[in-house]
Scaffold this active site. Structure first.
Site, mmCIF file in Angstrom:
data_model
loop_
_atom_site.group_PDB
_atom_site.id
_atom_site.type_symbol
_atom_site.label_atom_id
_atom_site.label_comp_id
_atom_site.label_asym_id
_atom_site.label_seq_id
_atom_site.Cartn_x
_atom_site.Cartn_y
_atom_site.Cartn_z
ATOM 1 N N LYS A 1 1.439 -1.201 -0.278
ATOM 2 C CA LYS A 1 -0.098 0.369 0.081
ATOM 3 C C LYS A 1 0.440 1.183 0.039
ATOM 4 C CE LYS A 1 -1.875 -1.580 3.048
ATOM 5 N NZ LYS A 1 -2.549 -2.148 5.387
ATOM 6 N N GLY B 1 -8.837 3.527 10.324
ATOM 7 C CA GLY B 1 -10.114 1.830 10.038
ATOM 8 C C GLY B 1 -9.535 1.914 8.585
ATOM 9 N N THR B 2 -9.076 2.547 7.721
ATOM 10 C CA THR B 2 -8.671 2.602 6.110
ATOM 11 C C THR B 2 -8.254 0.691 5.840
ATOM 12 O OG1 THR B 2 -6.947 3.872 6.139
ATOM 13 C CG2 THR B 2 -9.566 4.923 5.619
ATOM 14 N N GLY B 3 -6.997 0.648 6.623
ATOM 15 C CA GLY B 3 -5.902 -0.661 5.898
ATOM 16 C C GLY B 3 -7.301 -2.069 6.491
ATOM 17 N N CYS B 4 -8.227 -1.606 8.008
ATOM 18 C CA CYS B 4 -8.691 -2.767 8.083
ATOM 19 C C CYS B 4 -9.933 -2.942 6.623
ATOM 20 C CB CYS B 4 -9.396 -3.005 9.545
ATOM 21 S SG CYS B 4 -7.767 -2.475 11.049
ATOM 22 N N THR C 1 -10.027 8.403 8.275
ATOM 23 C CA THR C 1 -9.211 7.820 7.604
ATOM 24 C C THR C 1 -9.227 6.659 8.384
ATOM 25 O OG1 THR C 1 -7.243 9.047 8.016
ATOM 26 C CG2 THR C 1 -8.264 9.093 6.315
#
Length: 278
Positions: free
Chosen positions: A187, A222-225, A220
């Site tokens: 990412k 929690g974007t990875g989860c 933003t």
């Protein structure tokens, strides 16, 4: 849908977020947006909000095992995702159960480094993830600092990561694939590009996926989860990996763009405005 038709499910193996922004709660929101039933295995309980994590309670490994045994083989789980795994014993239990289910797509979000550069899990946990989880993963989704850790490099200065480019991400993706054999999505949120560029390497082809940065989003957190959950959902619905990455990235981009306030200075990603046609 006929009454006897079995609906596909997704599974999240992660920690809870008492604020509902990240972790298991965010994963379930993403699964629901894709029209999928979500099953859960809690690996940790946290007391947190978008500003801080004030307490963490590790779930005992035997209870992690009991949760896995309760859902695997009972529900039609087509794909799963793992989030932050910090207990080496629980990681071993998870790897054992997942290795018995080779047909399930496995998306691993190796939550190891915060945006600030702070290490989130112990060296023992990192070693267990490398040894037991990554070799059975379908896809691993590290950010740039996490990708360096998976390659055996120490990340000492988070600001140095801001100079990384898509070419650097591609090199890291290839190295990780060579080490563990899984597909890799590095990412680009920690990079230096003017757009958010993610790099996918599946062992044969390198692909770039880019979307413009969103200026001053409300949230933003929690974007990875949410990205890894959306990837699991896309795979559960039968999408090819490159299509799954494109779809999941667009899903999260829209969720950030439409994020909204749920308290003073406290925002959440909006999945409700983009219902996904499964």
């Amino acid at each position: 849908m006929r009454k006897d038709e079995i609906h596909p499910c997704c599974l999240t193996i992660a920690g809870s977020d008492s604020g509902g922004n990240a972790g298991v709660q965010a994963d379930l929101r993403a699964f629901h947006a894709y029209g999928l039933h979500g099953c859960t295995v809690f690996a940790a309980l946290t007391a947190q909000n978008p500003r801080s994590v004030s307490a963490v309670h590790q779930v005992p490994p035997q209870f992690v095992a009991a949760q896995l045994d309760a859902v695997l083989g009972t529900y039609d789980i087509r794909a799963l995702k793992t989030g932050m795994l910090s207990d080496p014993q629980s990681i071993e239990v998870i790897a054992d159960r997942l290795s018995r289910n080779p047909s399930i797509y496995k998306v691993v979000d190796p939550v190891m480094v915060a945006t600030s550069g702070v290490r989130l899990v112990s060296e023992d946990a990192v070693r267990s993830i490398k040894r037991a989880i990554l070799p059975i993963a379908t896809l691993v989704t590290p950010n740039l600092p996490e990708a360096e850790i998976l390659c055996g490099r120490e990340v000492s200065d988070p600001n140095a990561e801001r100079g990384k480019t898509a070419a650097d991400a591609a090199d890291l993706a290839r190295r990780i694939h060579d080490l563990y054999g899984c597909a890799v999505l590095v990412k680009g949120g920690h990079g230096s590009e003017s757009t958010a560029v993610d790099v996918l390497f599946d062992g044969s082809e390198m692909r770039e996926f880019s979307l413009p940065w969103i200026t001053d989003p409300i949230s933003t957190h929690g974007t990875g989860c949410s990205l890894s959950a959306a990837l699991a959902a896309e795979l559960a619905l039968g999408r090819a990996l490159p299509d799954a990455v494109a779809g999941a990235k667009a899903f999260v981009h829209d969720a950030v763009e439409n994020s909204y306030l749920v308290g003073p200075g406290c925002g959440v990603l909006d999945f409700a405005r983009r219902k996904v046609d499964g």
